[in-house]
Design a protein around this motif. Structure first.
Motif, mmCIF file in Angstrom:
data_model
loop_
_atom_site.group_PDB
_atom_site.id
_atom_site.type_symbol
_atom_site.label_atom_id
_atom_site.label_comp_id
_atom_site.label_asym_id
_atom_site.label_seq_id
_atom_site.Cartn_x
_atom_site.Cartn_y
_atom_site.Cartn_z
ATOM 1 N N THR A 135 0.816 -1.229 0.000
ATOM 2 C CA THR A 135 0.000 0.000 0.000
ATOM 3 C C THR A 135 0.845 1.274 0.000
ATOM 4 O O THR A 135 0.292 2.370 -0.125
ATOM 5 N N LEU A 136 2.155 1.150 0.123
ATOM 6 C CA LEU A 136 2.999 2.350 0.166
ATOM 7 C C LEU A 136 3.043 3.120 -1.157
ATOM 8 O O LEU A 136 3.063 4.360 -1.134
ATOM 9 N N PRO A 137 3.059 2.469 -2.329
ATOM 10 C CA PRO A 137 3.089 3.262 -3.566
ATOM 11 C C PRO A 137 1.921 4.234 -3.683
ATOM 12 O O PRO A 137 2.116 5.412 -4.006
ATOM 13 N N THR A 138 0.700 3.772 -3.429
ATOM 14 C CA THR A 138 -0.454 4.666 -3.532
ATOM 15 C C THR A 138 -0.456 5.713 -2.418
ATOM 16 O O THR A 138 -0.928 6.830 -2.615
ATOM 17 N N THR A 139 0.085 5.362 -1.262
ATOM 18 C CA THR A 139 0.156 6.326 -0.157
ATOM 19 C C THR A 139 1.151 7.432 -0.484
ATOM 20 O O THR A 139 0.862 8.623 -0.279
ATOM 21 N N PHE A 140 2.313 7.070 -1.008
ATOM 22 C CA PHE A 140 3.293 8.077 -1.409
ATOM 23 C C PHE A 140 2.720 8.965 -2.510
ATOM 24 O O PHE A 140 2.929 10.191 -2.511
ATOM 25 N N ARG A 141 2.001 8.348 -3.452
ATOM 26 C CA ARG A 141 1.411 9.116 -4.540
ATOM 27 C C ARG A 141 0.400 10.134 -3.996
ATOM 28 O O ARG A 141 0.339 11.273 -4.475
ATOM 29 N N ALA A 142 -0.381 9.732 -3.009
ATOM 30 C CA ALA A 142 -1.366 10.638 -2.421
ATOM 31 C C ALA A 142 -0.684 11.797 -1.695
ATOM 32 O O ALA A 142 -1.140 12.952 -1.769
ATOM 33 N N ILE A 143 0.392 11.505 -0.979
ATOM 34 C CA ILE A 143 1.135 12.573 -0.288
ATOM 35 C C ILE A 143 1.751 13.530 -1.297
ATOM 36 O O ILE A 143 1.723 14.757 -1.120
ATOM 37 N N ASP A 233 10.949 12.315 0.305
ATOM 38 C CA ASP A 233 10.932 12.043 -1.127
ATOM 39 C C ASP A 233 9.719 11.175 -1.455
ATOM 40 O O ASP A 233 9.802 9.952 -1.485
ATOM 41 N N PHE A 234 8.600 11.816 -1.717
ATOM 42 C CA PHE A 234 7.363 11.096 -2.005
ATOM 43 C C PHE A 234 7.005 11.101 -3.491
ATOM 44 O O PHE A 234 6.052 10.445 -3.883
ATOM 45 N N CYS A 235 7.760 11.831 -4.288
ATOM 46 C CA CYS A 235 7.347 12.057 -5.673
ATOM 47 C C CYS A 235 8.265 11.451 -6.729
ATOM 48 O O CYS A 235 7.863 11.340 -7.881
ATOM 49 N N SER A 236 9.488 11.084 -6.380
ATOM 50 C CA SER A 236 10.425 10.625 -7.406
ATOM 51 C C SER A 236 10.393 9.116 -7.533
ATOM 52 O O SER A 236 11.084 8.400 -6.824
ATOM 53 N N GLY A 237 9.569 8.608 -8.451
ATOM 54 C CA GLY A 237 9.496 7.170 -8.673
ATOM 55 C C GLY A 237 8.748 6.498 -7.542
ATOM 56 O O GLY A 237 8.861 6.890 -6.389
#
Length: 266
Positions: A135-143, A233-237
């Motif tokens: 679930t971390l990819p979608t959480t980082f994307r939301a942040i 770093d929530f946005c780079s990849g």
């Protein structure tokens, strides 16, 4: 007097009713948890002298709050993550208490939970780590989306001279609120990582088993996500590696003698 009564009622409601969650631990909407308690909490926070924004939430902000919620509590172990305290903290009725949590609580929950065989505890830790990773990819994307919203707000404030001072103050308060929530998520992710590592170390002493190597591999997969969160770093990849080659560090558990004893089921 009425204000105090409202605070007490909200506290009792949080203690009796945990915030409902749906698939993948995402928060489900509800009048009590999404309207009544946050309204009271905003009054309490303002009374404490904290910045409070009355802006409507953007879709991105709502998504971030829903996505991060599963990391702030643990439905499989309520005594570990204090879901009531987390709800009081989220709604700002109570002060932040997550700084006080120790990583030993997760291991204590594992030890007190009845399993028919000791390797099952390793399996539980491994599953919990994988659930976080999934679930971390979608959480980082939301942040990341919320950080972009805040960037756009700052640009709008700088380029629109007719904006009232009260609106600018509201925007600044919302920026602080978003930053506080992101910081809370980062602390929660670190706490989970430390709790899993603590549990794995102590399980190796209490009930050594070769299953520890699979759990350790999952833990090392979680590590880059924790590093990225600590860097902001929530946005780079969104692969967990943060770009570049990933160096695999030999596990400290790989040299241990595995326990191949077969434990009969009771």
């Amino acid at each position: 007097m009425r204000f105090v009564a409202l605070v007490l009622m909200a506290g009792l409601a949080a203690a009796c009713v945990s915030r409902p969650v749906g698939d993948f631990g995402r928060a489900q909407p509800g009048v009590l948890h999404d309207r009544a308690m946050p309204y009271i909490g905003s009054k309490v926070a303002a009374n404490r002298g904290e910045p409070v924004s009355n802006f409507n939430q953007t879709d991105q902000e709502r998504e971030m709050h829903d996505r991060t919620w599963r990391f702030l509590v643990a439905a499989h172990s309520r005594d570990w993550m204090f879901d009531t305290n987390a709800e009081l903290q989220r709604t700002r009725i109570g002060p932040a208490k997550d700084h006080r949590y120790g990583p030993e609580r997760y291991y204590a929950w594992l030890r007190s939970t009845h399993y028919q065989s000791s390797p099952t505890r390793y399996n539980s830790v491994g599953r919990h780590i994988l659930a976080d990773i999934d679930t971390l990819p979608t959480t980082f994307r939301a942040i990341c989306a919320v950080e972009e919203v805040d960037r756009q707000r700052r640009i709008a404030l700088a380029e629109l001279p007719g904006i009232e001072a009260s609106v600018a103050a509201n925007a600044q308060a919302r920026f602080v609120e978003n930053r506080w929530h992101i910081d809370w998520f980062v602390r929660a992710l670190n706490y989970r990582y430390q709790s899993y590592a603590y549990a794995l170390d102590h399980l190796l002493v209490e009930t050594p088993h070769e299953q520890s190597m699979a759990v350790d591999e999952n833990l090392r997969r979680l590590g880059p996500w924790v590093d990225r969160a600590n860097r902001g770093d929530f946005c780079s990849g969104l692969t967990g590696g943060g770009g570049g080659a990933v160096v695999t560090i030999p596990s400290r558990y790989q040299t241990m003698m595995p326990d191949r004893e077969v434990i009969p089921q009771k």
